[in-house]
Write a protein that holds these residues in place. Structure first.
Motif, mmCIF file in Angstrom:
data_model
loop_
_atom_site.group_PDB
_atom_site.id
_atom_site.type_symbol
_atom_site.label_atom_id
_atom_site.label_comp_id
_atom_site.label_asym_id
_atom_site.label_seq_id
_atom_site.Cartn_x
_atom_site.Cartn_y
_atom_site.Cartn_z
ATOM 1 N N PRO A 41 0.816 -1.217 0.000
ATOM 2 C CA PRO A 41 0.000 0.000 0.000
ATOM 3 C C PRO A 41 0.846 1.262 0.000
ATOM 4 N N LEU A 42 0.257 2.326 -0.526
ATOM 5 C CA LEU A 42 0.930 3.623 -0.612
ATOM 6 C C LEU A 42 0.446 4.534 0.500
ATOM 7 N N ILE A 43 1.270 5.500 0.853
ATOM 8 C CA ILE A 43 0.845 6.508 1.818
ATOM 9 C C ILE A 43 0.252 7.690 1.048
ATOM 10 N N VAL A 100 -2.643 4.912 10.129
ATOM 11 C CA VAL A 100 -3.378 3.910 9.348
ATOM 12 C C VAL A 100 -4.805 3.868 9.896
ATOM 13 N N THR A 133 -8.008 -0.419 5.076
ATOM 14 C CA THR A 133 -7.455 0.755 5.762
ATOM 15 C C THR A 133 -6.611 1.553 4.767
ATOM 16 N N VAL A 134 -6.363 2.810 5.136
ATOM 17 C CA VAL A 134 -5.524 3.660 4.283
ATOM 18 C C VAL A 134 -4.534 4.400 5.180
ATOM 19 N N ALA A 135 -3.313 4.564 4.679
ATOM 20 C CA ALA A 135 -2.253 5.249 5.433
ATOM 21 C C ALA A 135 -2.181 6.695 4.965
ATOM 22 N N PRO A 152 5.445 7.005 -2.378
ATOM 23 C CA PRO A 152 6.441 6.120 -1.758
ATOM 24 C C PRO A 152 7.833 6.680 -2.040
ATOM 25 N N GLU A 206 12.211 7.549 6.776
ATOM 26 C CA GLU A 206 10.789 7.504 6.465
ATOM 27 C C GLU A 206 9.951 7.755 7.727
ATOM 28 N N LEU A 209 3.971 0.602 13.517
ATOM 29 C CA LEU A 209 4.306 -0.373 12.476
ATOM 30 C C LEU A 209 5.690 -0.100 11.890
ATOM 31 N N ARG A 257 -2.298 -7.373 8.322
ATOM 32 C CA ARG A 257 -1.471 -7.553 7.142
ATOM 33 C C ARG A 257 -0.805 -6.217 6.887
ATOM 34 N N ALA A 258 0.469 -6.172 6.918
ATOM 35 C CA ALA A 258 1.180 -4.911 6.666
ATOM 36 C C ALA A 258 2.246 -5.150 5.616
ATOM 37 N N PRO A 259 1.802 -5.335 4.369
ATOM 38 C CA PRO A 259 2.784 -5.555 3.321
ATOM 39 C C PRO A 259 3.733 -4.381 3.251
ATOM 40 N N MET A 296 6.457 -4.255 5.125
ATOM 41 C CA MET A 296 7.298 -4.301 6.326
ATOM 42 C C MET A 296 8.286 -5.454 6.193
HETATM 43 P P1 AMP Z 1 6.547 3.745 1.935
HETATM 44 O O1 AMP Z 1 7.051 2.492 1.300
HETATM 45 O O2 AMP Z 1 7.580 4.502 2.700
HETATM 46 O O3 AMP Z 1 5.744 4.575 1.038
HETATM 47 O O4 AMP Z 1 5.559 3.280 3.082
HETATM 48 C C1 AMP Z 1 4.444 2.560 2.764
HETATM 49 C C2 AMP Z 1 4.317 1.517 3.800
HETATM 50 O O5 AMP Z 1 3.320 1.903 4.714
HETATM 51 C C3 AMP Z 1 3.779 0.221 3.226
HETATM 52 O O6 AMP Z 1 4.770 -0.526 2.590
HETATM 53 C C4 AMP Z 1 3.193 -0.430 4.463
HETATM 54 O O7 AMP Z 1 4.190 -1.093 5.172
HETATM 55 C C5 AMP Z 1 2.685 0.767 5.236
HETATM 56 N N1 AMP Z 1 1.255 0.906 5.012
HETATM 57 C C6 AMP Z 1 0.645 1.664 4.092
HETATM 58 N N2 AMP Z 1 -0.683 1.515 4.144
HETATM 59 C C7 AMP Z 1 -0.908 0.647 5.133
HETATM 60 C C8 AMP Z 1 -2.090 0.079 5.671
HETATM 61 N N3 AMP Z 1 -3.294 0.382 5.210
HETATM 62 N N4 AMP Z 1 -1.962 -0.807 6.681
HETATM 63 C C9 AMP Z 1 -0.728 -1.114 7.158
HETATM 64 N N5 AMP Z 1 0.419 -0.617 6.689
HETATM 65 C C10 AMP Z 1 0.326 0.253 5.683
#
Ligand code: AMP
Ligand code: MG
Length: 344
Positions: A60-62, A97, A114-116, A145, A186, A200, A223-225, A227
């Motif tokens: 997921p993206l922030i 999140v 969920t959304v970050a 990202p 980050e 997280l 699930r926190a892809p 990480m």
């Molecule tokens: P970045 O790679 O620095 O842009 O950070 C994005 C990271 O934020 C993702 O790879 C996840 O680990 C975490 N992240 C983003 N959205 C979520 C979410 N909805 N739930 C949990 N972790 C999230």
């Protein structure tokens, strides 16, 4: 093979907003690291962020907002503790999140519900978002990202972006140069899970009383892809030393014996001596200075062709945990290499 077209460099927020409004990708300076930004409402551009980075699509993206007032457009039922943290730390290096609104597409959330979200602390980044909103007639938002190939070290300058993404962007894309990133790591990512705050990803914002999950494993039930234990890795083998009561640094870490002509690079707090023959990359006076130069030091180690990058952790300070987190991931990312200095 022809050389890749250089990525154009911009210096004004207005020009940068035009790039985004036209569906382009933008190297975006933020206070944490440089992001690879796209208009979050333009799904074709969002998809291209994944392609340019080689990022798995389930990561997921922030979402970056111009101000906290736009939070509820993206999120629903924001838990009060997260809202309080956002109020206290935005604009700044904190990502929350939260449950997403129905319309928020799976491309952004990696299919999660969920959304970050964060509001960046870098003034020019927020100005770009605000100006994009004026151009598109909406309250704008960016996905952003880090502007590096997946798994590589995050960029803290526009030059890192130009070098790292050379050949990966298209005509019309650009990087906005606003100088080196102030924080250098980050954002802190925090979620509300089972009635508790959970960190997280540690970052510059530290959160009292939160449980952290820094082992690389996502907390149970979430699930926190993204990480991944192995991440942020330079080519040099990374060796982390977590103690400054140093006798002979070289013998304590079992001196890596680099192939002939290859050096050992060292990043260590001021006051720690450099072993004979090693290449000193920096002597940060505190944890903030350390964070600011960490990623550039990893790059400098690779640029020098160093076989190993030895990092002595800062002994204290709010950023120590985030620095240790990134270094441990970099060490995992560089570990299994039979020839430590082998380019990958
Ligand atoms: P970045 O790679 O620095 O842009 O950070 C994005 C990271 O934020 C993702 O790879 C996840 O680990 C975490 N992240 C983003 N959205 C979520 C979410 N909805 N739930 C949990 N972790 C999230
Ligand atoms: Mg990244």
């Amino acid at each position: 093979m022809t050389a890749a077209t250089p990525i154009p460099t911009l210096t004004s927020a207005g020009d940068a907003a035009e790039v985004l409004a036209a569906g382009g990708l933008l190297g975006l300076p933020t206070e944490t690291v440089y992001g690879l930004a796209a208009d979050a409402h333009n799904l074709a551009a969002v998809r291209r962020v994944f392609q340019a980075k080689g990022r798995p699509i389930d990561h997921p993206l922030i979402v970056h907002l111009g101000g906290a007032g736009d939070l509820d457009e993206w999120a629903r039922d924001v838990p009060a503790p997260l809202r309080e943290l956002a109020t206290a730390n935005w604009p700044g290096p904190l990502t929350i999140v939260v449950p997403k609104r129905e319309w928020v597409p799976p491309e952004i959330t990696g299919g999660l519900d969920t959304v970050a979200i964060r509001v960046p602390g870098q003034d020019v980044a927020r100005e770009v978002i605000t100006r994009l909103g004026r151009l598109t007639g909406t309250s704008a938002a960016l996905v952003a990202p880090s502007a590096n190939l997946f798994g590589q070290v995050s960029p803290t300058t526009a030059e890192h972006v130009r070098v790292g993404l050379a050949g990966r962007l298209l005509p019309g894309d650009a990087v906005l140069d606003a100088g080196p990133a102030r924080v250098g790591l980050e954002s802190t990512i925090v979620a509300w899970i089972d009635g508790r705050l959970r960190v997280l990803r540690p970052g510059a914002v530290t959160i009292d009383g939160a449980t952290s999950s820094q082992s690389g494993a996502p907390p149970p039930g979430i699930r926190a892809p993204g990480m991944l234990a192995a991440h942020y890795a330079p080519r040099a083998r990374v060796i982390v030393v977590d103690d400054a009561g140093l006798g002979d640094l070289a013998s304590r870490i079992g001196q890596p014996s680099p192939p002939a002509g290859r050096s050992v690079a060292l990043l260590a707090p001021a006051g720690i001596a450099t072993p004979a023959g090693w290449r000193r990359l920096g002597s940060p006076v505190d944890d903030a200075a350390y964070a600011e130069m960490l990623y550039a030091s990893m790059r400098a180690a690779d640029d020098a062709g160093a076989a190993a990058f030895v990092a002595v952790l800062p002994q204290s300070g709010p950023l120590r945990a985030a620095i240790a987190d990134r270094l441990s991931r970099a060490a995992v990312g560089s570990a299994g290499s039979p020839d430590p200095g082998r380019p990958r």
